[in-house]
Design a protein around this motif. Structure first.
Motif, PDB file in Angstrom:
ATOM      1  N   GLU A   1       0.826  -1.206   0.000  1.00 28.36           N
ATOM      2  CA  GLU A   1       0.000   0.000   0.000  1.00 28.36           C
ATOM      3  C   GLU A   1       0.860   1.255   0.000  1.00 28.36           C
ATOM      4  O   GLU A   1       0.552   2.239  -0.684  1.00 28.36           O
ATOM      5  CB  GLU A   1      -0.944  -0.011   1.204  1.00 28.36           C
ATOM      6  CG  GLU A   1      -2.105  -0.998   1.070  1.00 28.36           C
ATOM      7  CD  GLU A   1      -2.864  -0.806  -0.239  1.00 28.36           C
ATOM      8  OE1 GLU A   1      -3.231   0.352  -0.558  1.00 28.36           O
ATOM      9  OE2 GLU A   1      -3.088  -1.801  -0.949  1.00 28.36           O
TER      10      GLU A   1
ATOM     11  N   THR B   1       1.049   4.138  -2.984  1.00 23.56           N
ATOM     12  CA  THR B   1       0.953   5.580  -2.742  1.00 23.56           C
ATOM     13  C   THR B   1       2.143   6.308  -3.363  1.00 23.56           C
ATOM     14  O   THR B   1       1.991   7.344  -4.015  1.00 23.56           O
ATOM     15  CB  THR B   1       0.900   5.872  -1.232  1.00 23.56           C
ATOM     16  OG1 THR B   1      -0.278   5.251  -0.675  1.00 23.56           O
ATOM     17  CG2 THR B   1       0.853   7.367  -0.957  1.00 23.56           C
TER      18      THR B   1
ATOM     19  N   LYS C   1       2.065   8.876  -6.668  1.00 24.39           N
ATOM     20  CA  LYS C   1       2.640  10.223  -6.567  1.00 24.39           C
ATOM     21  C   LYS C   1       3.699  10.428  -7.647  1.00 24.39           C
ATOM     22  O   LYS C   1       3.757  11.488  -8.273  1.00 24.39           O
ATOM     23  CB  LYS C   1       3.254  10.420  -5.181  1.00 24.39           C
ATOM     24  CG  LYS C   1       3.876  11.781  -4.963  1.00 24.39           C
ATOM     25  CD  LYS C   1       4.481  11.898  -3.567  1.00 24.39           C
ATOM     26  CE  LYS C   1       5.170  13.235  -3.368  1.00 24.39           C
ATOM     27  NZ  LYS C   1       5.811  13.330  -2.019  1.00 24.39           N
TER      28      LYS C   1
END
Length: 244
Positions: free
Chosen positions: A70, A74, A78
């Motif tokens: 996870e 992320t 980004k």
């Protein structure tokens, strides 16, 4: 200084440089590159990066290695949203799966320059022919598109990055002292470049090295890339010439 020719008030060189964002794929013998799809490529990239025993490979990157899937998702999302970057996922042809990331950065179409950066090599591609060919595909494509200067910059303490740049033909230009603060430490940044006038000889040397007959049945190279690149000479980029 370099002489620029203007057409309707626009430097002519800008018309010769196509957008990197139009690239759909780059295909070689040992790997291929395609634009990063953070959703599609996430799981395989995480598995590849997580195969390292620790996070030392991320020492000179902006962030530490994400500890979970996870957290990696992320981070990758980004990264995919970085403005003015064109990011590629590197696929190993033998494994048919993602094994790393590379990017075009500092894209300057007016002056015809861009940088290779954002290199995230997993253990599945470090010190393999895949890594060399991936860089070669990015270099070759950029010069084909019309760029005349390709850059590489790294932390002055990152000897692995410096050696990788020099191995594939980049020339050291200098060090920007105290250029930034990275992870709480003052960083000096070393700069390298390849100019369009230097590329044909470098292109020929790397193409020769990548040829299948340069490797034996065990995958050992017959000629080292450093040997093939030895005859290359630096071009004087300060000589007055038309930038077309």
């Amino acid at each position: 200084m370099t002489i620029l020719h203007f057409v309707n008030g626009v430097p002519r060189i800008a018309a010769a440089v196509e957008s990197c964002q139009a690239i759909t794929s780059l295909v070689g013998q040992y790997c291929s590159l395609e634009p990063l799809d953070a959703v599609k490529h996430c799981n395989d990239l995480y598995t590849a990066c997580a195969s390292a025993p620790d996070g030392r490979d991320w020492t000179y990157l902006t962030e530490e290695r994400p500890a979970t899937l996870e957290a990696f998702r992320t981070w990758l999302t980004k990264r995919a949203e970085e403005a003015h970057w064109v990011i590629f996922t590197i696929f190993c042809a033998r494994r048919n799966r993602p094994v790393g990331l590379a990017s075009h950065m500092r894209i300057d179409t007016v002056n015809g320059s861009l940088a290779l950066g954002g290199l995230t090599w997993s253990p599945l591609m470090k010190r393999t022919i895949v890594g060399t060919e991936a860089l070669y595909l990015l270099l070759k494509n950029a010069f084909v598109l019309g760029y005349r200067r390709l850059e590489w910059k790294c932390d002055a303490l990152n000897s692995a990055s410096r050696k990788a740049a020099e191995r594939i033909g980049f020339r050291y230009e200098g060090t920007f002292r105290q250029m930034m603060v990275r992870k709480g430490r003052s960083r000096d940044t070393q700069w390298f470049s390849i100019l369009d006038g230097e590329w044909p000889v470098i292109d020929e040397a790397i193409s020769h090295w990548l040829a299948k007959d340069n490797f034996d049945e065990q995958g050992q190279q017959n000629q080292r890339l450093s040997t093939l690149l030895r005859p290359t000479k630096m071009v004087d980029g300060g000589v007055d010439r038309a930038a077309v």
